[in-house]
Design a protein around this motif. Structure first.
Motif, mmCIF file in Angstrom:
data_model
loop_
_atom_site.group_PDB
_atom_site.id
_atom_site.type_symbol
_atom_site.label_atom_id
_atom_site.label_comp_id
_atom_site.label_asym_id
_atom_site.label_seq_id
_atom_site.Cartn_x
_atom_site.Cartn_y
_atom_site.Cartn_z
ATOM 1 N N HIS A 262 0.824 -1.220 0.000
ATOM 2 C CA HIS A 262 0.000 0.000 0.000
ATOM 3 C C HIS A 262 0.854 1.264 0.000
ATOM 4 O O HIS A 262 0.531 2.240 -0.685
ATOM 5 C CB HIS A 262 -0.918 0.004 1.215
ATOM 6 C CG HIS A 262 -1.791 1.215 1.303
ATOM 7 N ND1 HIS A 262 -2.899 1.393 0.500
ATOM 8 C CD2 HIS A 262 -1.708 2.333 2.079
ATOM 9 C CE1 HIS A 262 -3.466 2.547 0.780
ATOM 10 N NE2 HIS A 262 -2.759 3.140 1.738
ATOM 11 N N TYR A 263 1.951 1.246 0.775
ATOM 12 C CA TYR A 263 2.787 2.437 0.890
ATOM 13 C C TYR A 263 4.004 2.396 -0.038
ATOM 14 O O TYR A 263 4.902 3.226 0.081
ATOM 15 C CB TYR A 263 3.245 2.615 2.346
ATOM 16 C CG TYR A 263 2.106 3.024 3.254
ATOM 17 C CD1 TYR A 263 1.591 4.319 3.235
ATOM 18 C CD2 TYR A 263 1.510 2.096 4.124
ATOM 19 C CE1 TYR A 263 0.541 4.690 4.061
ATOM 20 C CE2 TYR A 263 0.455 2.464 4.942
ATOM 21 C CZ TYR A 263 -0.022 3.754 4.915
ATOM 22 O OH TYR A 263 -1.063 4.116 5.722
ATOM 23 N N HIS A 264 4.010 1.427 -0.951
ATOM 24 C CA HIS A 264 5.056 1.329 -1.980
ATOM 25 C C HIS A 264 6.452 1.256 -1.360
ATOM 26 O O HIS A 264 7.380 1.951 -1.797
ATOM 27 C CB HIS A 264 4.965 2.524 -2.944
ATOM 28 C CG HIS A 264 3.600 2.721 -3.527
ATOM 29 N ND1 HIS A 264 3.035 1.848 -4.439
ATOM 30 C CD2 HIS A 264 2.666 3.686 -3.309
ATOM 31 C CE1 HIS A 264 1.824 2.274 -4.762
ATOM 32 N NE2 HIS A 264 1.574 3.378 -4.089
ATOM 33 N N GLU A 307 9.642 8.913 6.949
ATOM 34 C CA GLU A 307 8.450 8.404 6.278
ATOM 35 C C GLU A 307 7.926 7.150 6.975
ATOM 36 O O GLU A 307 6.713 6.969 7.129
ATOM 37 C CB GLU A 307 8.754 8.107 4.810
ATOM 38 C CG GLU A 307 7.578 7.554 4.026
ATOM 39 C CD GLU A 307 6.374 8.488 3.989
ATOM 40 O OE1 GLU A 307 5.254 8.006 3.732
ATOM 41 O OE2 GLU A 307 6.537 9.703 4.218
ATOM 42 N N ILE A 311 4.312 6.488 8.640
ATOM 43 C CA ILE A 311 3.452 5.346 8.292
ATOM 44 C C ILE A 311 3.005 4.623 9.559
ATOM 45 O O ILE A 311 1.836 4.224 9.684
ATOM 46 C CB ILE A 311 4.195 4.390 7.339
ATOM 47 C CG1 ILE A 311 4.378 5.054 5.967
ATOM 48 C CG2 ILE A 311 3.426 3.081 7.181
ATOM 49 C CD1 ILE A 311 5.248 4.272 5.016
ATOM 50 N N LYS A 314 0.231 6.578 10.955
ATOM 51 C CA LYS A 314 -0.997 6.429 10.158
ATOM 52 C C LYS A 314 -1.705 5.124 10.496
ATOM 53 O O LYS A 314 -2.947 5.071 10.559
ATOM 54 C CB LYS A 314 -0.654 6.469 8.672
ATOM 55 C CG LYS A 314 -0.250 7.844 8.168
ATOM 56 C CD LYS A 314 0.197 7.800 6.709
ATOM 57 C CE LYS A 314 0.630 9.175 6.231
ATOM 58 N NZ LYS A 314 1.163 9.147 4.844
#
Length: 334
Positions: A262-264, A307, A311, A314
């Protein structure tokens, strides 16, 4: 970077900074062996930073991805295109420079919020809360400051799993990001951090193009108020983390696979997350999120590490039904 090193760097930049509000008719781009350069009102030529090149490409939408191809393969053609479309635009821009470089091409409504002013303002408020700067990062496009306060301490699963409350302050002097103040938690036992954007505050860099003392004062008061408010919500955030331990996961490896997709994220990042998850005592939302943020410590680049911290935040912020749906979708597809 440590705090004093950041202050020294920003103080050294202060006399080199310059700003100009100009019309496109006053701008010309020329080229030499060093690449494209700005010429403003017939002044000496200024080099163009890579982030500024990206802004020019965005503002001259007709060039699109073709811009960067011309930059590397046909600089003379790039210069011709930029000058043509700048003249057709016939509008005002706000240009920010540093020494002999142009570092930003911005809207004429851009509000200047410089790093050093933000830093000194934040330090005054942080001192009141006995908070300390943990680490700093400065690039061409942004400043990040990680803060923690030992007055904000609690636990999640058990009393030895200590969480320390803190903040992440982000600012850009070149319009690439808005001023952001976000809660950041520091987990003592594995020294990983987690940024929770759900509670973020921000100040957009837009104004009337003429900053006055009153406008500046509003920004600084907003920063200090945001710091107080976010520190005051520490208990609320801790409760959210405790609730995340009640959301169980049947297949942690498949959930991690789905998060990576999903978050590549890369295969190497997935492997680091799986290894980090092995240290978690329970198969739940909290364990998955902490595996992601623990893996952030293996990243070489600050941006990649931050990042992963985001995540993790999130994932913690997902409503329970959304996280469970994520797990169910994985099992159905397996």
């Amino acid at each position: 970077m440590r705090l004093q090193g950041l202050i020294d760097e920003l103080e050294g930049q202060r006399p080199l900074k310059w700003d100009r509000k100009v019309n496109t008719s006053q701008i010309e781009v020329v080229t030499n062996e060093g690449g494209a350069r700005f010429k403003i009102n017939g002044d000496s030529h200024f080099s163009i930073t890579n982030p500024c090149h990206s802004q020019i490409a965005e503002r001259l939408e007709r060039l699109g991805k073709y811009y960067h191809k011309m930059e590397t393969e046909a600089p003379e053609l790039l210069v011709e295109n930029i000058n043509t479309w700048l003249k057709k635009a016939d509008k005002d821009f706000f240009i920010r420079g540093l020494g002999e470089s142009v570092r930003a091409l911005l809207s004429d409504r851009y509000r200047v919020i410089d790093h050093l002013d933000i830093l000194y303002c934040a330090l005054n408020e942080l001192q009141v809360h006995e908070a300390e700067v943990e680490e700093c990062y400065l690039s061409e496009i942004e400043l990040n400051i990680k803060v923690k306060s030992n007055r904000l301490r609690d636990f999640i699963r058990h009393r030895d799993d200590i969480i320390v409350g803190g903040l992440l302050l982000t600012n850009s002097e070149t319009g690439h990001k808005a001023l952001r103040i976000e809660p950041r938690l520091f987990r003592v036992q594995c020294t990983n951090g987690m940024v929770i954007e759900q509670f973020m505050t921000r100040q957009i860099h837009l104004g009337n193009g003429n900053n006055g003392d009153e406008a500046d004062e509003d920004v600084y008061l907003s920063i200090r108020r945001s710091i107080r408010e976010l520190f005051g919500r520490f208990g609320e955030i801790i409760q959210a983390l405790r609730e995340s331990t009640e959301i169980k996961v049947r297949s942690p490896q498949k959930v991690i696979n789905n998060v990576v997709e999903h978050y590549h994220l890369s295969e190497a990042q997935k492997e680091n997350i799986l290894i980090a998850y092995g240290a978690e005592p329970e198969a739940d939302m909290y364990g998955i999120a902490n595996a992601v943020t623990r893996a952030a410590q293996t990243e070489e680049r600050w941006e990649d590490s931050l990042e992963l911290e985001r995540i993790g935040g999130k994932l913690i912020s997902l409503p329970a039904q959304d996280f469970r749906r994520l797990d169910e979708a994985i099992r159905m597809a397996a």
